[in-house]
Design an enzyme around this catalytic site. Sequence first.
Site: not given
Ligand code: NAD
Ligand code: TYD
Length: 343
Positions: A125, A127, A153
């Site tokens: 990420t 982040e 995180y």
């Molecule tokens: P999510 O929380 O929707 O999905 C995570 C999945 O991992 C779930 O299905 C959960 O059951 C599984 N999981 C958790 N712990 C586990 C374990 N110990 N063993 C096996 N499976 C396990 O997350 P997401 O938003 O789909 O993110 C996926 C990846 O992408 C993560 O590594 C996250 O850091 C990265 N990422 C997410 C974003 C975003 O905006 N959501 C952006 C950049 C990177």
């Molecule tokens: P989020 O979807 O949790 O992603 P990330 O923290 O990984 O960027 O949050 C996106 C942005 O929205 C973040 O600046 C926090 C804000 N936020 C709110 O203002 N209210 C909420 O209830 C949530 C979940 C997030």
Amino acid sequence: MNILVTGGAGFIGSNFIFYMLEKHPEYRILCLDALTYAGNLKTLEPVMDNDNFRFVKGDIRDREFIFNFFGKEDFDMVVNFAAESHVDRSIEDPGVFLETNIIGTQILMDACREYGIQRFHQVSTDEVYGDLPLDKPELMFTEDTPIKTSSPYSASKASADLLVEAYNRTFGLPVTISRCSNNYGPYQFPEKLIPLMISKALAEEELPVYGKGENVRDWLYVEDHCRAIDLILHKGKDGEVYNIGGHNERSNLEVVKTILVELDKPESLISFVEDRAGHDLRYAIDPTKISEELGWKPTILFDEGIKKTVKWYLDNKKWWENILSGDYQDYYQRMYKDEQVNS
Ligand code: NAD
Ligand code: TYD
């Protein structure tokens, strides 16, 4: 090609599985997922009958299980999406973030070494770079931006990235890392900003915006992220990091207002609540490397992507309404009770 996708019952992993099965119908995909609160087998229903897809429930923290599992299968590549992914939960309880995101990654890489996997791809990420100031729009994260994390995180994801680089250099494990900005689109768990606000607005409940809603995120439609990972798997260079993002910066307040317009709901639903501890101000990705080296470009801009996303949540109410009952409710109560500071 046999690909193991960990965390594929979550948001991005499931979208990646759909993308890969369609793009490469000859590949075999195995999804391994522990089905934590964020994993949902219903999401994978559309591909459960596909002969080239299999699901196995399992935890990447379980070394014995993972080694047995790799021993029985014959993977060419591993794409690691499995993670605890919500910043607010990491502030509440950091421990499981360290276990899954760091130790789980290490266990997977140990199995990859043992069984001679051709590529371990770590889904990371933006982040890990910390945040950027709001008043310097010219600044963006490049792959050379120093790691400087803010939340448990992001610290856990950065730790995993460092381990991945160490396994590459010390043990010669073939790896790539992608660092993407905030994703949105179908099947995102309704604790994250966009689906949370859509579900709240539809229920005509208050929309909890942290602080003044000024924080900026660089939004990428999930399919563009999936396409980038596919490109990295096929054309990315061993040991390299690729940033992924498409210059779609929006403040949280802008995002929430756009959702309200799409749903024809009043801005009076917005409720400014106490800010997140350590809240990162702004994320912005410089995608020059992936676009110049691999020819990746985002195809869906925010104005189009948010319309598609709102429509998906309207058309798939059952998917997220099921999630909103049960454990998630208890968590939600703890997160937002007494939080409203200015409505
Ligand atoms: P999510 O929380 O929707 O999905 C995570 C999945 O991992 C779930 O299905 C959960 O059951 C599984 N999981 C958790 N712990 C586990 C374990 N110990 N063993 C096996 N499976 C396990 O997350 P997401 O938003 O789909 O993110 C996926 C990846 O992408 C993560 O590594 C996250 O850091 C990265 N990422 C997410 C974003 C975003 O905006 N959501 C952006 C950049 C990177
Ligand atoms: P989020 O979807 O949790 O992603 P990330 O923290 O990984 O960027 O949050 C996106 C942005 O929205 C973040 O600046 C926090 C804000 N936020 C709110 O203002 N209210 C909420 O209830 C949530 C979940 C997030």
